[in-house]
Design a protein around this motif. Structure first.
Motif, PDB file in Angstrom:
ATOM      1  N   THR A 199       5.683   8.512  10.955  1.00 62.20           N
ATOM      2  CA  THR A 199       6.220   9.862  11.118  1.00 62.20           C
ATOM      3  C   THR A 199       6.778  10.342   9.777  1.00 62.20           C
ATOM      4  N   PRO A 200       6.544  11.592   9.421  1.00 59.32           N
ATOM      5  CA  PRO A 200       7.018  12.104   8.126  1.00 59.32           C
ATOM      6  C   PRO A 200       8.540  12.002   7.986  1.00 59.32           C
ATOM      7  N   ILE A 201       8.987  11.717   6.763  1.00 60.99           N
ATOM      8  CA  ILE A 201      10.403  11.661   6.451  1.00 60.99           C
ATOM      9  C   ILE A 201      10.697  12.814   5.507  1.00 60.99           C
ATOM     10  N   GLU A 202      11.705  13.600   5.848  1.00 60.80           N
ATOM     11  CA  GLU A 202      12.029  14.790   5.061  1.00 60.80           C
ATOM     12  C   GLU A 202      12.306  14.458   3.603  1.00 60.80           C
ATOM     13  N   LYS A 203      11.773  15.259   2.706  1.00 60.29           N
ATOM     14  CA  LYS A 203      12.012  15.199   1.265  1.00 60.29           C
ATOM     15  C   LYS A 203      11.521  13.918   0.596  1.00 60.29           C
ATOM     16  N   ILE A 204      10.667  13.141   1.281  1.00 55.96           N
ATOM     17  CA  ILE A 204      10.101  11.928   0.709  1.00 55.96           C
ATOM     18  C   ILE A 204       8.598  11.947   0.979  1.00 55.96           C
ATOM     19  N   ALA A 205       7.808  11.616  -0.054  1.00 57.26           N
ATOM     20  CA  ALA A 205       6.359  11.528   0.144  1.00 57.26           C
ATOM     21  C   ALA A 205       6.073  10.420   1.145  1.00 57.26           C
ATOM     22  N   THR A 206       5.581  10.792   2.314  1.00 55.99           N
ATOM     23  CA  THR A 206       5.356   9.846   3.390  1.00 55.99           C
ATOM     24  C   THR A 206       3.857   9.638   3.593  1.00 55.99           C
ATOM     25  N   LEU A 207       3.450   8.391   3.491  1.00 57.26           N
ATOM     26  CA  LEU A 207       2.067   8.015   3.738  1.00 57.26           C
ATOM     27  C   LEU A 207       1.967   7.412   5.129  1.00 57.26           C
ATOM     28  N   SER A 208       0.772   7.459   5.699  1.00 59.97           N
ATOM     29  CA  SER A 208       0.548   6.811   6.988  1.00 59.97           C
ATOM     30  C   SER A 208      -0.852   6.212   6.981  1.00 59.97           C
ATOM     31  N   TYR A 209      -1.097   5.336   7.933  1.00 55.85           N
ATOM     32  CA  TYR A 209      -2.420   4.755   8.098  1.00 55.85           C
ATOM     33  C   TYR A 209      -3.045   5.304   9.362  1.00 55.85           C
ATOM     34  N   SER A 210      -4.315   5.635   9.268  1.00 53.97           N
ATOM     35  CA  SER A 210      -5.135   5.925  10.427  1.00 53.97           C
ATOM     36  C   SER A 210      -6.243   4.881  10.366  1.00 53.97           C
ATOM     37  N   GLU A 211      -6.093   3.839  11.155  1.00 51.90           N
ATOM     38  CA  GLU A 211      -6.895   2.626  11.030  1.00 51.90           C
ATOM     39  C   GLU A 211      -6.718   2.106   9.609  1.00 51.90           C
ATOM     40  N   ASN A 212      -7.757   2.044   8.790  1.00 53.12           N
ATOM     41  CA  ASN A 212      -7.606   1.548   7.423  1.00 53.12           C
ATOM     42  C   ASN A 212      -7.574   2.658   6.388  1.00 53.12           C
ATOM     43  N   SER A 213      -7.528   3.902   6.828  1.00 51.56           N
ATOM     44  CA  SER A 213      -7.447   5.023   5.899  1.00 51.56           C
ATOM     45  C   SER A 213      -5.990   5.317   5.571  1.00 51.56           C
ATOM     46  N   LEU A 214      -5.707   5.508   4.272  1.00 48.37           N
ATOM     47  CA  LEU A 214      -4.374   5.863   3.810  1.00 48.37           C
ATOM     48  C   LEU A 214      -4.296   7.381   3.745  1.00 48.37           C
ATOM     49  N   CYS A 215      -3.306   7.958   4.416  1.00 41.79           N
ATOM     50  CA  CYS A 215      -3.223   9.410   4.530  1.00 41.79           C
ATOM     51  C   CYS A 215      -1.906   9.946   3.980  1.00 41.79           C
ATOM     52  N   LEU A 216      -1.984  11.116   3.375  1.00 37.80           N
ATOM     53  CA  LEU A 216      -0.822  11.880   2.938  1.00 37.80           C
ATOM     54  C   LEU A 216      -0.965  13.255   3.555  1.00 37.80           C
ATOM     55  N   LYS A 217      -0.010  13.610   4.425  1.00 39.47           N
ATOM     56  CA  LYS A 217      -0.070  14.888   5.144  1.00 39.47           C
ATOM     57  C   LYS A 217      -1.424  15.075   5.834  1.00 39.47           C
ATOM     58  N   GLU A 218      -1.861  14.033   6.525  1.00 39.14           N
ATOM     59  CA  GLU A 218      -3.086  14.016   7.313  1.00 39.14           C
ATOM     60  C   GLU A 218      -4.359  14.129   6.477  1.00 39.14           C
ATOM     61  N   LYS A 219      -4.258  14.040   5.147  1.00 38.82           N
ATOM     62  CA  LYS A 219      -5.423  14.041   4.273  1.00 38.82           C
ATOM     63  C   LYS A 219      -5.653  12.607   3.795  1.00 38.82           C
ATOM     64  N   ILE A 220      -6.879  12.121   3.914  1.00 38.71           N
ATOM     65  CA  ILE A 220      -7.195  10.764   3.486  1.00 38.71           C
ATOM     66  C   ILE A 220      -7.181  10.710   1.962  1.00 38.71           C
ATOM     67  N   ILE A 221      -6.341   9.800   1.420  1.00 37.13           N
ATOM     68  CA  ILE A 221      -6.260   9.650  -0.035  1.00 37.13           C
ATOM     69  C   ILE A 221      -6.656   8.247  -0.485  1.00 37.13           C
ATOM     70  N   GLY A 222      -6.939   7.374   0.470  1.00 32.73           N
ATOM     71  CA  GLY A 222      -7.290   6.015   0.088  1.00 32.73           C
ATOM     72  C   GLY A 222      -7.643   5.158   1.275  1.00 32.73           C
ATOM     73  N   THR A 223      -7.707   3.861   0.983  1.00 33.12           N
ATOM     74  CA  THR A 223      -8.061   2.906   2.010  1.00 33.12           C
ATOM     75  C   THR A 223      -7.223   1.647   1.855  1.00 33.12           C
ATOM     76  N   LYS A 224      -7.043   0.949   2.962  1.00 28.01           N
ATOM     77  CA  LYS A 224      -6.344  -0.338   2.959  1.00 28.01           C
ATOM     78  C   LYS A 224      -7.389  -1.425   3.198  1.00 28.01           C
ATOM     79  N   VAL A 225      -7.327  -2.487   2.374  1.00 27.41           N
ATOM     80  CA  VAL A 225      -8.259  -3.593   2.518  1.00 27.41           C
ATOM     81  C   VAL A 225      -7.470  -4.889   2.610  1.00 27.41           C
ATOM     82  N   MET A 226      -7.746  -5.670   3.636  1.00 34.17           N
ATOM     83  CA  MET A 226      -7.154  -6.994   3.776  1.00 34.17           C
ATOM     84  C   MET A 226      -8.026  -7.966   2.991  1.00 34.17           C
ATOM     85  N   ILE A 227      -7.450  -8.577   1.966  1.00 32.75           N
ATOM     86  CA  ILE A 227      -8.185  -9.515   1.125  1.00 32.75           C
ATOM     87  C   ILE A 227      -8.015 -10.920   1.704  1.00 32.75           C
ATOM     88  N   SER A 228      -9.130 -11.482   2.149  1.00 36.88           N
ATOM     89  CA  SER A 228      -9.093 -12.827   2.732  1.00 36.88           C
ATOM     90  C   SER A 228     -10.121 -13.755   2.099  1.00 36.88           C
TER      91      SER A 228
END
Length: 157
Positions: A28-57
C-alpha cells in the motif's frame, strides 16, 4: 547507491520515518515516500512496471535475470543462498545499459559484498525492517558516497 526498505512483512512503522530510505517496498502506498510494490515478479511504482524480481538459486536463474538487462529499469535480486558471483555477473552485464541492479541482503557481510562488487557495487541495497541491517546498509551507502567523491577529486587533479 540507494537503500530500500522491504516493508511487506513488517508491523513496526517507526523505522519508515527514522531513516531516509530512497524507496520502500510495500503493498500500500506510503505518503511522501516512493513506494514500490510487487505484482507477482514485476516491480511497480504507482502501478507502472519498472522492473522485475528474480530469485537467484542456480545458473539458470542467473541467465534468466540477464535476459532483463536493457529492457527494464531495475532488476531486484533475491537469493536462496547468498553468492557474489551472480551479483558480479549481473553488474558487469548491466554496465552501459539503463538497467540498475538492486540486491536484497540479510547480513552486514552481504551488504559489504553487494555494495562494492566489481568496485562499483549494486545500485540499491534492500533490507528488511531490522535496525542492524538498516544501519549496515546506510554505512555502505556512506562509504560508497565517500569513495565516489574521492574518485571525482582524483579526476579533477
Amino acid at each position: 547507491m540507494e537503500v530500500w526498505l522491504d516493508y511487506r512483512h513488517s508491523n513496526n512503522s517507526e523505522s519508515i520515518y527514522d531513516y531516509k530510505f530512497d524507496k520502500i517496498i510495500c503493498q500500500t502506498p506510503i505518503e511522501k515516500i516512493a513506494t514500490l510494490s510487487y505484482s507477482e515478479n514485476s516491480l511497480c511504482l504507482k502501478e507502472k512496471i519498472i522492473g522485475t524480481k528474480v530469485m537467484i538459486s542456480d545458473l539458470d536463474s542467473q541467465i534468466n535475470a540477464k535476459k532483463f538487462v536493457g529492457s527494464v529499469s531495475w532488476i531486484v535480486l533475491e537469493f536462496e543462498d547468498w553468492s557474489m558471483i551472480p551479483i558480479e555477473n549481473l553488474i558487469a552485464a548491466s554496465q552501459g545499459t539503463p538497467t540498475k541492479i538492486a540486491a536484497k541482503i540479510r547480513t552486514p557481510e552481504e551488504a559489504q559484498g553487494a555494495g562494492f562488487a566489481l568496485e562499483t557495487g549494486v545500485d540499491a541495497l534492500i533490507v528488511e525492517n531490522d535496525k542492524d541491517m538498516i544501519d549496515a546498509a546506510f554505512i555502505i551507502k556512506s562509504q560508497r558516497g565517500q569513495k565516489e567523491n574521492l574518485e571525482i577529486v582524483d579526476t579533477l587533479e
